[in-house]
Write an enzyme that holds these catalytic residues in place. Structure first.
Site, PDB file in Angstrom:
ATOM      1  N   LEU A  62       0.869  -1.187   0.000  1.00 24.10           N
ATOM      2  CA  LEU A  62       0.000   0.000   0.000  1.00 24.10           C
ATOM      3  C   LEU A  62       0.901   1.231   0.000  1.00 24.10           C
ATOM      4  CD1 LEU A  62      -2.657  -1.005   2.701  1.00 24.10           C
ATOM      5  CD2 LEU A  62      -2.964  -0.932   0.206  1.00 24.10           C
ATOM      6  N   HIS A  98      -4.985  -4.827 -12.017  1.00 28.70           N
ATOM      7  CA  HIS A  98      -5.155  -6.059 -11.231  1.00 28.70           C
ATOM      8  C   HIS A  98      -5.501  -7.189 -12.189  1.00 28.70           C
ATOM      9  CE1 HIS A  98      -5.924  -8.464  -7.658  1.00 28.70           C
ATOM     10  NE2 HIS A  98      -7.031  -8.883  -8.231  1.00 28.70           N
TER      11      HIS A  98
HETATM   12  C1  GRF Z   1       0.686  -8.440 -13.078  1.00 28.65           C
HETATM   13  O1  GRF Z   1      -0.069  -9.605 -13.266  1.00 28.65           O
HETATM   14  C2  GRF Z   1      -0.146  -7.406 -12.396  1.00 28.65           C
HETATM   15  O2  GRF Z   1      -1.501  -7.421 -12.766  1.00 28.65           O
HETATM   16  C3  GRF Z   1      -0.032  -7.797 -10.979  1.00 28.65           C
HETATM   17  O3  GRF Z   1       1.295  -8.263 -10.802  1.00 28.65           O
HETATM   18  C4  GRF Z   1       1.788  -8.665 -12.058  1.00 28.65           C
HETATM   19  C5  GRF Z   1       2.982  -7.798 -12.355  1.00 28.65           C
HETATM   20  O4  GRF Z   1       3.607  -8.239 -13.461  1.00 28.65           O
HETATM   21  N1  GRF Z   1      -0.335  -6.699 -10.119  1.00 28.65           N
HETATM   22  P1  GRF Z   1       4.786  -7.314 -14.046  1.00 28.65           P
HETATM   23  O5  GRF Z   1       5.748  -7.045 -12.922  1.00 28.65           O
HETATM   24  O6  GRF Z   1       4.142  -6.055 -14.544  1.00 28.65           O
HETATM   25  O7  GRF Z   1       5.391  -8.125 -15.153  1.00 28.65           O
END
Ligand code: GRF
Length: 203
Positions: free
Chosen positions: A95, A112
């Site tokens: 956070l 997300h």
């Molecule tokens: C992605 O799946 C994102 O949605 C989630 O964590 C992952 C990060 O992947 N919050 P990256 O580090 O952007 O490759």
């Protein structure tokens, strides 16, 4: 000095979503500059991506400060010094300090890897999300772009891209399909936020 909006991207891992934002900025799809990358992990591979793109980075570890307040003050000051207009949370697993969340109300976007409000909240990140979706028997999943606030995955949902879930999916195969949509959704949603295309409630 350009008058383009300035974005700070927060990461904890590989940074592929951050890379999608950088590429979109370079191609003009995103009319803003990614000027700062912040990671809570010293060894995040996304920091290598930032270095390759000659973007300044900073490792923000709350334990390096005497108090959460001091951490928030320092991060806020650094954001101001860099004239940051928007914050993009790209796989950032913490956070943000309350002071930053308040100062950047309606200007922080998170991506997300599920269709919020389902499969969100503390602990629901990465493979945990896709495992829960596969085990649920749901026929679809997807990516959600939403405003971030002081609660995990809680802010106003701005846009979602959906994908099918197949019977023979594993968390890994679903993750790959969703990640592809994240890379498309994040730049487009951020551009729309910057252009004021979303009706965000200031309440
Ligand atoms: C992605 O799946 C994102 O949605 C989630 O964590 C992952 C990060 O992947 N919050 P990256 O580090 O952007 O490759």
């Amino acid at each position: 000095m350009t008058d383009k909006k300035k974005i700070a991207v927060f990461i904890s891992g590989g940074g592929s979503n951050m890379q999608a934002l950088i590429d979109a900025s370079k191609s003009g799809l995103l009319s803003a500059d990614i000027v700062w990358v912040v990671s809570n992990k010293q060894k995040a591979k996304g920091l290598i991506r930032a270095e390759n793109e000659h973007i300044e980075s900073f490792v923000f570890k709350k334990k390096n400060y005497d108090s959460p307040q001091a951490a928030g003050d320092d991060l806020y000051q650094k954001l101001q010094e860099r004239h940051i207009d928007y914050i993009a949370l790209a796989g950032y697993l913490q956070l943000l300090p309350e002071k930053v969340v308040k100062a950047y109300k309606n200007r922080i976007m998170n991506i997300h890897p599920a269709l919020l409000p389902k499969y969100g909240g503390k602990g629901m990140y990465g493979q945990h999300v896709h495992k829960a979706v596969v085990e649920s028997g749901d026929s679809e999943s997807g990516a959600t772009a939403h405003l971030a606030d002081e609660i995990y995955d809680n802010g106003m949902i701005l846009e979602q891209f959906k994908v099918p879930v197949f019977d023979d999916d594993t968390p890994e195969s679903l993750a790959a399909r969703v990640l592809e949509q994240e890379h498309k959704l994040f730049p487009r949603a951020l551009e729309k936020l910057i252009k004021g295309k979303y009706e965000v409630n200031d309440g």
